[in-house]
Scaffold this active site. Structure first.
Site, mmCIF file in Angstrom:
data_model
loop_
_atom_site.group_PDB
_atom_site.id
_atom_site.type_symbol
_atom_site.label_atom_id
_atom_site.label_comp_id
_atom_site.label_asym_id
_atom_site.label_seq_id
_atom_site.Cartn_x
_atom_site.Cartn_y
_atom_site.Cartn_z
ATOM 1 N N HIS A 84 -53.075 -67.822 24.193
ATOM 2 C CA HIS A 84 -54.104 -68.806 24.550
ATOM 3 C C HIS A 84 -53.541 -69.745 25.618
ATOM 4 O O HIS A 84 -52.362 -70.078 25.602
ATOM 5 C CB HIS A 84 -54.511 -69.624 23.309
ATOM 6 N N ASP A 90 -60.297 -64.923 18.412
ATOM 7 C CA ASP A 90 -60.889 -63.577 18.511
ATOM 8 C C ASP A 90 -60.152 -62.543 17.685
ATOM 9 O O ASP A 90 -60.581 -61.386 17.622
ATOM 10 C CB ASP A 90 -60.897 -63.144 19.990
HETATM 11 C C1 SDX Z 1 -60.830 -67.386 24.148
HETATM 12 O O1 SDX Z 1 -59.832 -71.383 26.827
HETATM 13 C C2 SDX Z 1 -60.356 -71.329 25.615
HETATM 14 O O2 SDX Z 1 -60.448 -72.294 24.907
HETATM 15 C C3 SDX Z 1 -60.903 -69.972 25.261
HETATM 16 C C4 SDX Z 1 -61.395 -69.817 23.826
HETATM 17 C C5 SDX Z 1 -62.629 -70.636 23.552
HETATM 18 O O3 SDX Z 1 -62.898 -70.927 22.389
HETATM 19 O O4 SDX Z 1 -63.393 -70.897 24.532
HETATM 20 O O5 SDX Z 1 -60.379 -70.187 22.922
HETATM 21 C C6 SDX Z 1 -61.780 -68.362 23.546
HETATM 22 O O6 SDX Z 1 -61.056 -66.961 25.242
HETATM 23 C C7 SDX Z 1 -59.570 -67.022 23.409
HETATM 24 C C8 SDX Z 1 -58.630 -66.085 24.237
HETATM 25 C C9 SDX Z 1 -59.155 -64.657 24.102
HETATM 26 N N1 SDX Z 1 -58.430 -63.736 24.997
HETATM 27 C C10 SDX Z 1 -57.594 -62.807 24.525
HETATM 28 O O7 SDX Z 1 -57.278 -62.698 23.344
HETATM 29 C C11 SDX Z 1 -57.077 -61.839 25.591
HETATM 30 C C12 SDX Z 1 -55.556 -61.664 25.438
HETATM 31 N N2 SDX Z 1 -54.905 -62.930 25.784
HETATM 32 C C13 SDX Z 1 -54.432 -63.069 27.143
HETATM 33 O O8 SDX Z 1 -55.146 -62.385 28.123
HETATM 34 C C14 SDX Z 1 -53.975 -64.482 27.462
HETATM 35 O O9 SDX Z 1 -53.207 -64.907 26.418
HETATM 36 C C15 SDX Z 1 -55.016 -65.548 27.777
HETATM 37 C C16 SDX Z 1 -55.953 -65.111 28.838
HETATM 38 C C17 SDX Z 1 -55.789 -65.891 26.542
HETATM 39 C C18 SDX Z 1 -54.268 -66.788 28.248
HETATM 40 O O10 SDX Z 1 -53.667 -66.467 29.431
HETATM 41 P P1 SDX Z 1 -52.798 -67.553 30.257
HETATM 42 O O11 SDX Z 1 -52.867 -68.895 29.645
HETATM 43 O O12 SDX Z 1 -53.166 -67.444 31.694
HETATM 44 O O13 SDX Z 1 -51.357 -67.094 29.979
HETATM 45 P P2 SDX Z 1 -50.604 -66.049 30.857
HETATM 46 O O14 SDX Z 1 -51.507 -64.894 31.152
HETATM 47 O O15 SDX Z 1 -49.970 -66.758 32.000
HETATM 48 O O16 SDX Z 1 -49.509 -65.538 29.825
HETATM 49 C C19 SDX Z 1 -48.292 -66.237 29.700
HETATM 50 C C20 SDX Z 1 -47.277 -65.129 29.433
HETATM 51 C C21 SDX Z 1 -47.351 -63.986 30.456
HETATM 52 O O17 SDX Z 1 -46.067 -63.444 30.561
HETATM 53 P P3 SDX Z 1 -45.163 -63.872 31.871
HETATM 54 O O18 SDX Z 1 -45.993 -63.533 33.108
HETATM 55 O O19 SDX Z 1 -44.903 -65.358 31.727
HETATM 56 O O20 SDX Z 1 -43.935 -63.008 31.745
HETATM 57 O O21 SDX Z 1 -47.577 -64.509 28.152
HETATM 58 C C22 SDX Z 1 -47.918 -63.156 28.352
HETATM 59 C C23 SDX Z 1 -48.252 -62.977 29.815
HETATM 60 O O22 SDX Z 1 -47.930 -61.650 30.244
HETATM 61 N N3 SDX Z 1 -49.096 -62.883 27.517
HETATM 62 C C24 SDX Z 1 -49.261 -61.828 26.747
HETATM 63 C C25 SDX Z 1 -50.492 -62.029 26.106
HETATM 64 N N4 SDX Z 1 -51.043 -63.180 26.505
HETATM 65 C C26 SDX Z 1 -50.162 -63.714 27.390
HETATM 66 N N5 SDX Z 1 -48.494 -60.745 26.514
HETATM 67 C C27 SDX Z 1 -48.986 -59.838 25.643
HETATM 68 N N6 SDX Z 1 -50.172 -59.950 24.981
HETATM 69 C C28 SDX Z 1 -50.952 -61.048 25.180
HETATM 70 N N7 SDX Z 1 -52.105 -61.174 24.541
#
Ligand code: SDX
Length: 431
Positions: free
Chosen positions: A308, A366
Site C-alpha cells: 500500500h 483487497d
Molecule cells: C487500494 O491509496 C489507497 O488508499 C487505495 C485503497 C483505497 O481504499 O482507496 O487502499 C485501495 O487500492 C489498495 C491497494 C490494492 N492494490 C494491490 O493490492 C496491487 C498490489 N500492490 C501494489 O501494486 C502496490 O503495493 C501498490 C500499488 C498498492 C502501492 O504501490 P506504491 O506505493 O507505488 O509502491 P511501489 O510500487 O513503489 O512499491 C514499493 C516497493 C517496490 O519495490 P522497489 O522498486 O522499491 O524495489 O515494493 C514492491 C515494489 O516492487 N512492491 C511489491 C508489491 N507492492 C509493492 N512487491 C511485490 N508484491 C507487491 N504487492
C-alpha cells in the site's frame, strides 16, 4: 486553513525562498509551495504524489505507520463493529454521528431514491452481455447526467445535496442491474422494506421464480464490507473525482471518472486480481514459487492484495475483513475453503519473509474481501463494482468538501519537460 506559525527556507542557485508551513490536527506538517513557481521559477517534482498533499480535508485520516484509519475521528474498527453503513455515510457526508431522528430521516431519503429512471434500463441493453460490470457502471453512472438535470448545477447547494443522495441511493441498484444483465437474469427492483445492504443482496440474488429471503448474517457482512470501503483519504480514484470536479463537471460525470480509475488492478481492481492470483496459486505447496516471483525484479508478477502507498503497517480494514471471512465462510459451510487456506498461509509466509518485511508489505483491504464476496455468491467480476458502490459515499463526501472550499481552483499540474527543443517542420519528401 490554520495560521502558519513557521516556515521552510529553500536555498539554491544563489536565491532563497521562504515557504510557509501549516500544521494539521494530526499527521505531517505541509510546506505550502503555491507561490514557489512565481517566486523562484521552479516546479516541484512528484509524479506519484508520494510527498504531496493535494488539499486540506476534515473527512478521513490515515496513519500508515501505525495502521490507523479514522473517519471524522472515529476509528474504522469501532465503526465496523458498532455502526452500520448508512450511519457511516451520514458521518462522512455531514461530519457528525446522527441523532436517532437525523438517522431515520436520512435513511428514509436514501430509501426513497433507490429506483433509477425507467428509461435508463435501455442503457444496459446496449452493452454486450459479457461486458465487465465496471464498464456498465462507468457508462450508466455517467449517463445519470443525461437524466437528472435538476441536480447537475454544482453552484446550487440544494442540487448538490440531491445529487449526493441520488448517487448514494442508486449505486446499489445500478451495480445489481449490471450484475443481473451480465448473467441474463431480469432486473430486480429495490424494496423499501429492506435496509441498504439487504436490498443490494435482494436485487442481486432474487429471481421472479422464487422467494428470496436475505440472510441477516450475510446482510450484516455485506454492510460491514461497505463500511470498510467507504472512504480512504486522497487515494487515486478520490483524487480523480476531485480533479474532475475542479473543472466544474457535474457530479455524475465526476463519480463516473472515479469508477473508471478504481477499476485498475493497482487500485480497486486488486480484489478481483487477488482472487485470480489465489486461484492460480491453487494450493499451499505452490506459495513459495509465487513468493519468489513477487520478489523477482525481472518478473512483473506482484502479490495482489499486498502492499500500500500509505500503510507500512497492517491495513486495519484487512484485519476486520479477515475476521469477517471466517464468519461468512462458516455460515456458508465452506470453512475448509482452499482459497482461504492459501490466503492465510500466503500472509503468514510473506509476513515472515525478509523482502516483504524490508519493503513493509502487508495485506491490504483487497486481500480478504474477494474470498468473502465469492463465498457470498458473487462472481469475481462483481468485486470491484461492490468496491465502487461502497466508495461512492467517500467520493461524494470529498466532492462536496471540495466544491464548498472557497480556495478551490482547477487542478492543473505542470511537468518536467524532456522533449525536443523548438525545430522547423520538414516536408515529407525531405524526411
Ligand atoms: C487500494 O491509496 C489507497 O488508499 C487505495 C485503497 C483505497 O481504499 O482507496 O487502499 C485501495 O487500492 C489498495 C491497494 C490494492 N492494490 C494491490 O493490492 C496491487 C498490489 N500492490 C501494489 O501494486 C502496490 O503495493 C501498490 C500499488 C498498492 C502501492 O504501490 P506504491 O506505493 O507505488 O509502491 P511501489 O510500487 O513503489 O512499491 C514499493 C516497493 C517496490 O519495490 P522497489 O522498486 O522499491 O524495489 O515494493 C514492491 C515494489 O516492487 N512492491 C511489491 C508489491 N507492492 C509493492 N512487491 C511485490 N508484491 C507487491 N504487492
Amino acid at each position: 486553513m490554520p495560521e502558519s506559525t513557521k516556515s521552510a527556507t529553500l536555498s539554491f542557485d544563489g536565491q532563497q525562498v521562504d515557504l510557509p508551513i501549516f500544521s494539521p490536527t494530526v499527521g505531517p506538517d505541509v510546506i505550502d509551495i503555491r507561490k514557489l513557481y512565481a517566486q523562484a521559477g521552479v516546479f516541484t517534482y512528484d509524479p506519484g504524489f508520494t510527498s504531496t498533499a493535494s488539499c486540506d480535508s476534515t473527512i478521513t485520516y490515515i496513519d500508515g505507520d501505525a495502521g490507523i484509519l479514522l473517519h471524522r475521528g472515529y476509528p474504522i474498527d469501532q465503526l465496523a463493529e458498532k455502526s452500520h453503513f448508512l450511519e457511516v455515510c451520514y458521518l462522512l457526508l455531514y461530519g457528525e454521528l446522527p441523532t436517532a431522528t437525523q438517522l431515520e430521516d436520512f435513511e428514509q431519503r436514501v430509501t426513497h431514491h433507490t429506483m433509477i429512471h425507467e428509461q435508463m434500463h435501455n442503457f444496459f441493453r446496449g452493452f454486450r452481455r459479457d461486458a465487465h460490470p465496471m464498464a456498465t457502471m462507468v457508462g450508466v453512472v455517467g449517463a445519470m447526467s443525461a437524466f437528472y438535470h435538476d441536480s447537475t448545477d454544482i453552484s446550487d447547494p440544494w442540487q448538490r445535496e440531491v445529487a449526493s443522495i441520488r448517487l448514494l441511493a442508486k449505486m446499489p441498484t445500478i451495480a445489481a442491474m449490471a450484475y443481473k444483465y451480465s448473467i441474463g437474469q431480469p432486473f430486480v427492483y429495490p424494496r423499501n422494506d429492506l435496509d441498504y445492504a439487504a436490498n443490494f443482496l435482494h436485487m442481486c440474488f432474487s429471481v421472479p421464480a422464487q422467494t428470496y429471503e436475505v440472510d441477516p448474517i450475510l446482510a450484516r457482512a455485506m454492510d460491514r464490507i461497505f463500511t470498510l470501503h467507504a472512504d480512504h483519504e486522497q487515494n487515486a480514484s478520490t483524487s480523480t473525482v476531485r480533479l474532475a470536479s475542479s473543472s466544474g463537471a457535474n457530479p455524475f460525470a465526476c463519480i463516473a471518472a472515479g469508477i473508471a480509475c478504481l477499476w485498475g488492478p493497482a487500485h480497486g481492481g486488486a480484489n478481483q486480481a487477488c482472487l485470480e492470483m489465489l486461484k492460480e496459486i491453487g494450493s499451499v505447496d505452490r506459495i513459495p514459487e509465487y513468493i519468489e516471483r513477487a520478489k523477482d525484479k525481472d518478473d512483473p508478477f506482484r502479490l495482489m492484495g499486498f502492499g500500500h502507498r500509505v500503510y507500512k503497517n497492517t491495513d486495519p480494514r484487512a484485519k476486520v475483513l479477515k475476521q469477517s471471512a471466517d464468519e461468512v465462510l462458516e455460515l456458508m459451510g465452506v470453512e475448509d475453503n482452499e482459497l482461504l487456506k492459501v490466503a492465510k498461509e500466503l500472509e503468514k509466509i510473506a509476513l515472515n519473509d525478509e523482502y516483504f518485511i524490508e519493503k513493509k508489505l502487508f495485506p491490504n483491504v483487497d486481500f480478504y474481501s474477494g474470498i468473502i464476496l465469492e463465498a457470498m455468491g458473487f462472481p469475481m467480476s462483481m468485486f470491484t463494482p461492490i468496491f465502487a458502490l461502497a466508495r461512492t459515499v467517500g467520493w461524494v463526501s470529498q466532492w462536496k468538501e471540495q466544491i464548498a472550499d472557497p480556495q478551490m481552483k482547477i487542478g492543473r499540474p505542470r511537468q518536467l519537460y524532456l522533449g525536443a527543443l523548438e525545430r522547423d517542420y520538414i516536408d515529407v519528401e525531405n524526411r
